[in-house]
Design a protein around this motif. Structure first.
Motif: not given
Length: 52
Positions: A8, A10-11
């Motif tokens: 879950n 974030k990149s």
């Protein structure tokens, strides 16, 4: 670390990044070609094809 937390997250790579879409792949390809050239050169030296 929990698998769900990692999935879950974030990149860290920005969307539509010129660096990660153009520069990094080209750099990896160039480094691969250079590595292949060095390997072939070393093989040529070992086999006596290239005098070094």
């Amino acid at each position: 670390m929990n698998e769900e937390k990692r999935a879950n997250g974030k990149s860290h790579i920005p969307k539509d990044s010129f660096l990660f879409e153009k520069v990094v792949p080209v750099a990896l390809i160039l480094m691969g070609i250079i590595t292949l050239g060095l390997i072939l050169f070393a093989a040529g030296v070992l086999l006596g094809i290239v005098r070094f």
